[in-house]
Enzyme design. Sequence first.
Site, PDB file in Angstrom:
ATOM      1  N   ASP A   4       0.834  -1.199   0.000  1.00 34.34           N
ATOM      2  CA  ASP A   4       0.000   0.000   0.000  1.00 34.34           C
ATOM      3  C   ASP A   4       0.874   1.256   0.000  1.00 34.34           C
ATOM      4  OD1 ASP A   4      -2.274   1.489   0.084  1.00 34.34           O
ATOM      5  OD2 ASP A   4      -2.833   0.960   2.134  1.00 34.34           O
ATOM      6  N   ASN A  15     -10.871  -2.331  -6.511  1.00 40.10           N
ATOM      7  CA  ASN A  15     -10.027  -1.358  -7.234  1.00 40.10           C
ATOM      8  C   ASN A  15     -10.599  -0.906  -8.580  1.00 40.10           C
ATOM      9  OD1 ASN A  15      -6.852  -2.710  -6.030  1.00 40.10           O
ATOM     10  ND2 ASN A  15      -8.030  -0.961  -5.289  1.00 40.10           N
ATOM     11  N   ARG A  47     -11.539   2.823  -9.185  1.00 36.95           N
ATOM     12  CA  ARG A  47     -10.563   3.901  -9.423  1.00 36.95           C
ATOM     13  C   ARG A  47     -10.777   4.487 -10.818  1.00 36.95           C
ATOM     14  NH1 ARG A  47      -4.978   2.624  -6.275  1.00 36.95           N
ATOM     15  NH2 ARG A  47      -5.988   1.980  -4.365  1.00 36.95           N
TER      16      ARG A  47
HETATM   17  C1  FPP Z   1      -1.733   0.258  -3.371  1.00 36.72           C
HETATM   18  O1  FPP Z   1      -1.301   1.576  -3.487  1.00 36.72           O
HETATM   19  C2  FPP Z   1      -1.331  -0.482  -4.507  1.00 36.72           C
HETATM   20  C3  FPP Z   1      -2.149  -0.985  -5.472  1.00 36.72           C
HETATM   21  C4  FPP Z   1      -3.621  -0.890  -5.481  1.00 36.72           C
HETATM   22  C5  FPP Z   1      -1.610  -1.677  -6.624  1.00 36.72           C
HETATM   23  C6  FPP Z   1      -0.457  -2.539  -6.340  1.00 36.72           C
HETATM   24  C7  FPP Z   1       0.164  -2.858  -7.585  1.00 36.72           C
HETATM   25  C8  FPP Z   1       1.453  -2.835  -7.854  1.00 36.72           C
HETATM   26  C9  FPP Z   1       2.575  -2.586  -6.922  1.00 36.72           C
HETATM   27  C10 FPP Z   1       1.781  -3.092  -9.222  1.00 36.72           C
HETATM   28  C11 FPP Z   1       2.685  -4.198  -9.379  1.00 36.72           C
HETATM   29  C12 FPP Z   1       2.191  -5.446  -8.843  1.00 36.72           C
HETATM   30  C13 FPP Z   1       2.398  -6.530  -9.506  1.00 36.72           C
HETATM   31  C14 FPP Z   1       2.040  -7.870  -8.985  1.00 36.72           C
HETATM   32  C15 FPP Z   1       2.980  -6.411 -10.816  1.00 36.72           C
HETATM   33  P1  FPP Z   1      -2.382   2.704  -3.609  1.00 36.72           P
HETATM   34  O2  FPP Z   1      -2.552   3.040  -5.038  1.00 36.72           O
HETATM   35  O3  FPP Z   1      -3.625   2.284  -2.901  1.00 36.72           O
HETATM   36  O4  FPP Z   1      -1.658   3.862  -2.859  1.00 36.72           O
HETATM   37  P2  FPP Z   1      -2.346   5.018  -2.008  1.00 36.72           P
HETATM   38  O5  FPP Z   1      -3.065   4.343  -0.862  1.00 36.72           O
HETATM   39  O6  FPP Z   1      -1.175   5.828  -1.570  1.00 36.72           O
HETATM   40  O7  FPP Z   1      -3.270   5.742  -2.937  1.00 36.72           O
END
Ligand code: FPP
Length: 248
Positions: free
Chosen positions: A26, A74, A77
């Site tokens: 996260d 998700n 978004r």
């Molecule tokens: C959370 O950060 C992350 C995600 C919803 C996506 C996770 C995906 C990756 C790291 C991409 C790569 C993964 C793989 C398996 C290739 P957020 O966007 O919720 O961050 P925030 O809470 O700061 O908005």
Amino acid sequence: MIFRKRKINHEIDPGKLPEHIGIILDGNGRWATKRGLPRSAGHSAGADTLKKIVTECNNMGIKYITVYAFSTENWSRPKEEVDFLMNLLLNYLRNAEKTLAGENVVIRAIGSRTELSEEIRQQILKTEAFTANNTGIVMNIALNYGGREEIVHAVKNICTDITDGKLNPEEIDEKLFSEYLYTVGQPDIDLLIRTSGEQRLSNFLLWQNSYAEMWFTRKLWPDFTVHDLHNAIIDYQNRGRRFGGIQK
Ligand code: FPP
């Protein structure tokens, strides 16, 4: 093998490693925003961090890792971000054949595939088949995954098997139920890591996290390092896991 053990931080007991680590990665968006970058840059940086962490877990001899890449929630978004994430995942799966597979990683996707594009569904099958005979860490990528959806999906399949006469309701117990989950044949989560300061499960592996030790850090996922991973494992090894019983 000796080389692997030498690489481990000296405070880590190689005989008491968590068998299965879950990660809620996260904070990608906040990491990017803090730098004045688009959120997509945070996801790209997060994917790079993930490669390093999976490689280290594999080198340490950890058997399973499950990462929360895209939840059933998700999709809400902005379309642009969803498209970017899907593309990133597609490329990750494609490149994994060259990079992670070279490290002997078995890659699997868990979650509902129906809503994914045909291109991603095909790539998942290809990557899974390509890495199926590897003998290193099993990496589950939770993709369009939701813990409640997984349980409902299992219940439906159990009902179908009962209707088809393949299963007697009397046979249903926890062990049998877990065989209907996406993680069939795998152990429950021992250590759950969540970055970015949030302290909740967010519908991640509801069944499998029943007795997980949880470890939280304020660090945003792209900033998470191998050193942080070691600290989480050291902390895990110092906890008294009782599984509802009493400390021996
Ligand atoms: C959370 O950060 C992350 C995600 C919803 C996506 C996770 C995906 C990756 C790291 C991409 C790569 C993964 C793989 C398996 C290739 P957020 O966007 O919720 O961050 P925030 O809470 O700061 O908005």
